[in-house]
Motif scaffolding. Structure first.
Motif, mmCIF file in Angstrom:
data_model
loop_
_atom_site.group_PDB
_atom_site.id
_atom_site.type_symbol
_atom_site.label_atom_id
_atom_site.label_comp_id
_atom_site.label_asym_id
_atom_site.label_seq_id
_atom_site.Cartn_x
_atom_site.Cartn_y
_atom_site.Cartn_z
ATOM 1 N N HIS A 130 38.010 50.414 16.624
ATOM 2 C CA HIS A 130 39.231 50.249 17.423
ATOM 3 C C HIS A 130 40.479 50.357 16.547
ATOM 4 C CE1 HIS A 130 37.351 49.468 21.263
ATOM 5 N NE2 HIS A 130 36.520 48.625 20.678
ATOM 6 N N LEU A 131 40.392 49.889 15.317
ATOM 7 C CA LEU A 131 41.511 50.084 14.392
ATOM 8 C C LEU A 131 41.730 51.573 14.135
ATOM 9 C CD1 LEU A 131 40.826 47.239 11.787
ATOM 10 C CD2 LEU A 131 42.650 47.303 13.516
ATOM 11 N N ASP A 132 40.640 52.324 14.054
ATOM 12 C CA ASP A 132 40.750 53.786 13.887
ATOM 13 C C ASP A 132 41.482 54.409 15.065
ATOM 14 O OD1 ASP A 132 39.763 54.407 11.410
ATOM 15 O OD2 ASP A 132 37.687 54.661 12.078
ATOM 16 N N GLY A 133 41.191 53.910 16.259
ATOM 17 C CA GLY A 133 41.880 54.418 17.441
ATOM 18 C C GLY A 133 43.378 54.195 17.354
ATOM 19 N N LEU A 134 43.780 53.047 16.816
ATOM 20 C CA LEU A 134 45.202 52.751 16.639
ATOM 21 C C LEU A 134 45.808 53.619 15.540
ATOM 22 C CD1 LEU A 134 45.080 48.855 16.926
ATOM 23 C CD2 LEU A 134 46.019 50.458 18.606
ATOM 24 N N ARG A 135 45.035 53.858 14.492
ATOM 25 C CA ARG A 135 45.527 54.708 13.396
ATOM 26 C C ARG A 135 45.800 56.122 13.899
ATOM 27 N NH1 ARG A 135 40.815 52.138 10.514
ATOM 28 N NH2 ARG A 135 41.683 50.502 9.171
ATOM 29 N N VAL A 136 44.860 56.640 14.679
ATOM 30 C CA VAL A 136 45.002 58.002 15.213
ATOM 31 C C VAL A 136 46.218 58.088 16.133
ATOM 32 C CG1 VAL A 136 43.935 59.724 16.726
ATOM 33 C CG2 VAL A 136 42.555 58.564 14.994
ATOM 34 N N ALA A 137 46.498 56.992 16.827
ATOM 35 C CA ALA A 137 47.640 56.983 17.760
ATOM 36 C C ALA A 137 48.985 57.016 17.043
ATOM 37 C CB ALA A 137 47.558 55.755 18.658
ATOM 38 N N GLY A 138 48.995 56.689 15.745
ATOM 39 C CA GLY A 138 50.229 56.775 14.961
ATOM 40 C C GLY A 138 51.310 55.831 15.443
ATOM 41 N N GLU A 139 52.504 56.364 15.672
ATOM 42 C CA GLU A 139 53.657 55.549 16.060
ATOM 43 C C GLU A 139 53.414 54.807 17.374
ATOM 44 O OE1 GLU A 139 57.357 53.889 15.425
ATOM 45 O OE2 GLU A 139 56.230 55.225 14.083
ATOM 46 N N SER A 140 52.721 55.455 18.304
ATOM 47 C CA SER A 140 52.425 54.801 19.587
ATOM 48 C C SER A 140 51.536 53.574 19.383
ATOM 49 C CB SER A 140 51.739 55.782 20.537
ATOM 50 O OG SER A 140 52.597 56.864 20.834
ATOM 51 N N GLY A 141 50.574 53.713 18.468
ATOM 52 C CA GLY A 141 49.687 52.589 18.158
ATOM 53 C C GLY A 141 50.453 51.425 17.569
ATOM 54 N N TRP A 142 51.371 51.721 16.651
ATOM 55 C CA TRP A 142 52.172 50.661 16.050
ATOM 56 C C TRP A 142 53.065 49.979 17.100
ATOM 57 C CZ3 TRP A 142 53.389 46.810 13.316
ATOM 58 C CH2 TRP A 142 54.718 46.373 13.214
ATOM 59 N N GLU A 143 53.691 50.756 17.962
ATOM 60 C CA GLU A 143 54.591 50.181 18.958
ATOM 61 C C GLU A 143 53.857 49.218 19.884
ATOM 62 O OE1 GLU A 143 57.798 50.207 19.224
ATOM 63 O OE2 GLU A 143 58.017 51.481 17.443
ATOM 64 N N LEU A 144 52.619 49.582 20.259
ATOM 65 C CA LEU A 144 51.832 48.675 21.094
ATOM 66 C C LEU A 144 51.487 47.395 20.331
ATOM 67 C CD1 LEU A 144 49.364 50.941 23.105
ATOM 68 C CD2 LEU A 144 50.927 49.240 24.034
ATOM 69 N N CYS A 145 51.113 47.541 19.059
ATOM 70 C CA CYS A 145 50.789 46.374 18.234
ATOM 71 C C CYS A 145 52.023 45.497 18.032
ATOM 72 C CB CYS A 145 50.238 46.817 16.874
ATOM 73 S SG CYS A 145 48.572 47.490 16.939
ATOM 74 N N LYS A 146 53.164 46.135 17.843
ATOM 75 C CA LYS A 146 54.413 45.392 17.652
ATOM 76 C C LYS A 146 54.748 44.574 18.899
ATOM 77 C CE LYS A 146 59.320 46.070 16.565
ATOM 78 N NZ LYS A 146 60.388 47.089 16.325
ATOM 79 N N THR A 147 54.579 45.188 20.053
ATOM 80 C CA THR A 147 54.829 44.471 21.311
ATOM 81 C C THR A 147 53.874 43.285 21.457
ATOM 82 O OG1 THR A 147 55.600 46.498 22.378
ATOM 83 C CG2 THR A 147 54.904 44.688 23.826
ATOM 84 N N ALA A 148 52.607 43.507 21.071
ATOM 85 C CA ALA A 148 51.582 42.458 21.201
ATOM 86 C C ALA A 148 51.846 41.271 20.287
ATOM 87 C CB ALA A 148 50.200 43.039 20.913
ATOM 88 N N LEU A 149 52.651 41.470 19.243
ATOM 89 C CA LEU A 149 53.007 40.352 18.373
ATOM 90 C C LEU A 149 53.684 39.232 19.156
ATOM 91 C CD1 LEU A 149 54.399 42.156 15.182
ATOM 92 C CD2 LEU A 149 52.337 40.748 15.313
ATOM 93 N N GLY A 150 54.318 39.600 20.263
ATOM 94 C CA GLY A 150 55.008 38.614 21.085
ATOM 95 C C GLY A 150 54.082 37.608 21.738
#
Length: 415
Positions: free
Chosen positions: A47-67
């Motif tokens: 699943h981390l690989d899936g986020l890596r492949v997503a690039g900026e979109s993956g980071w933005e989702l993770c950043k939002t989830a920090l909330g």
């Protein structure tokens, strides 16, 4: 199409966070072997690989989830952050952790998840930061990889910040720093109980005799790490000393569960008839069965020495809204032993076991047998084996049974 892709990325983020939470329990679960942990960790990595492949979109989702302010989400975001090396992302995670220090567990776990050569510079940057919490995270990252943080460790031991000092005391033991024994001894009388516990824990690991009575007092006083304190003390005692202490503890009814667990830690087969008696008490049955397994190596479920849960027994929260007990059943993943069948088994198989000898999973404890347990045992057995090994080899880092399973497998294969 974009909506579908966003949903897939969201699923990767949620699953990575959820599986991280699952593994935090798995690393100490009685039914997880290393191969099981490795499979779970491969799912996390997928699943981390899936986020890596997503690039900026993956980071933005993770950043939002920090909330959500949950450690699993911090872990996923921190992996993306640390691997990217982008300063603004790192700062975003650090800001969240600084506001809620208990979320540091997710960040530390991420730093321990990524290979050290990829996070070394970030760990050093954190270690050199002005804020004690960030220094603690950097120190914990070094400790997770069993890497020497240099003079920063000794400096942290004299810090006035208790969170940093406590982590430094633990790291000194994990890293096998016998040179720091004088600094550790100085904290055996610390007013702060967490500092005192970790000083005693590391002291025992480094074979400092003064740590043992401190651990005993912590275990007897009901410290929240009483089980670990008791186990560490017992592992540094002779069999006679251990048995005398257990007899003393057993005189207090509130200590009985601790004594049942401790009987497994001592590994002396002389305690087995008493353990079998405790299996008739539903409150103690499963933990008594676990101690029996700890000594003999017998898998109760696999060898048909288990039974069904008693119909009238309840542990943990019930469906009754008026029930004030909200604590989870601590023995949920342990089999229910059948005392009659186990007693029959013991009568038949008792001969190879010698009273007064310490056993772990059916074999007298030796360096070779401990290495075998690290490779093939379940997590609680592996934790015990790693500690026993470190005690026999002062100055050697404690094997990290919390590390990603696939990394542990590679390390053990290389040995």
């Amino acid at each position: 199409m974009k909506h579908i892709i966003d949903n897939i990325i969201q699923q990767h983020a949620e699953e990575a966070a959820f599986l991280w939470l699952l593994r935090t329990n798995a690393v100490r679960a009685p039914h997880y072997a290393l191969k099981d942990l490795a499979k779970l960790d491969e799912r996390v990595e997928a699943h981390l690989d899936g986020l890596r492949v997503a690039g900026e979109s993956g980071w933005e989702l993770c950043k939002t989830a920090l909330g959500t302010e949950e450690n699993g989400e911090v872990f996923a975001a921190s992996v993306m952050t640390c691997e990217s090396g982008i300063e603004s992302r790192i700062q975003a995670v650090c800001d969240v952790v600084q506001q809620k220090p208990e979320l540091s567990a997710g960040l530390i776990s991420a730093l321990g998840w990524i290979p050290f050569d990829q996070v070394a510079s970030q760990a050093q940057r954190l270690l050199s930061a002005e804020l004690p919490l960030q220094q603690m995270v950097g120190l914990a990252a070094y400790a997770a990889h069993r890497q020497d943080p240099g003079p920063a460790l000794k400096d942290a031991l004299s810090s006035t910040d208790l969170i940093l000092k406590t982590r430094a005391l633990k790291a000194a033991g994990e890293l096998g720093k016998t040179s720091l024994i004088p600094a550790i001894k100085a904290e055996l009388t610390a007013e702060d109980l967490a500092c005192r516990y970790w000083a005693a824990w590391s002291g025992a690991l480094l074979r400092e005799p003064a740590a043992i009575p401190v651990l005993q007092r912590l275990a007897e006083s009901g410290h929240f790490k009483r089980e670990q304190a008791c186990a560490m003390a017992l592992r540094r005692m002779s069999i006679d000393q251990a048995q005398a202490w257990l007899r003393s503890l057993a005189s207090s009814p509130e200590m009985l569960r601790l004594v049942v667990q401790a009987a497994g830690v001592t590994g002396d087969p002389a305690n087995i008839p008493w353990l079998i008696q405790q299996m008739s008490d539903p409150v103690l049955a499963r933990v008594a069965g676990e101690s029996f397994t700890m000594i003999t190596g017998i898998d109760l479920a696999h060898d048909d020495l288990d039974t069904n849960r008693p119909e009238d027994f309840e542990a943990g929260p019930t469906e009754n809204p008026e029930d004030e007990n909200i604590e989870l059943d601590p023995d949920e993943d342990l089999p229910w032993p059948n005392p009659q069948l186990i007693e029959q088994w013991w009568v038949t198989h008792r001969l190879p076991f010698t009273n007064g000898t310490r056993y772990l999973l059916g074999k007298p404890i030796t360096v070779d047998s401990l290495h075998e347990v690290l490779r093939t045992g379940r997590q609680r057995h592996r934790i015990a084996a790693a500690i026993e090994l470190a005690m026999r080899q002062p100055g050697t880092p404690l094997f990290n049974t919390n590390a990603p399973g696939f990394r542990q497998q590679a390390l053990l294969q290389a040995r």
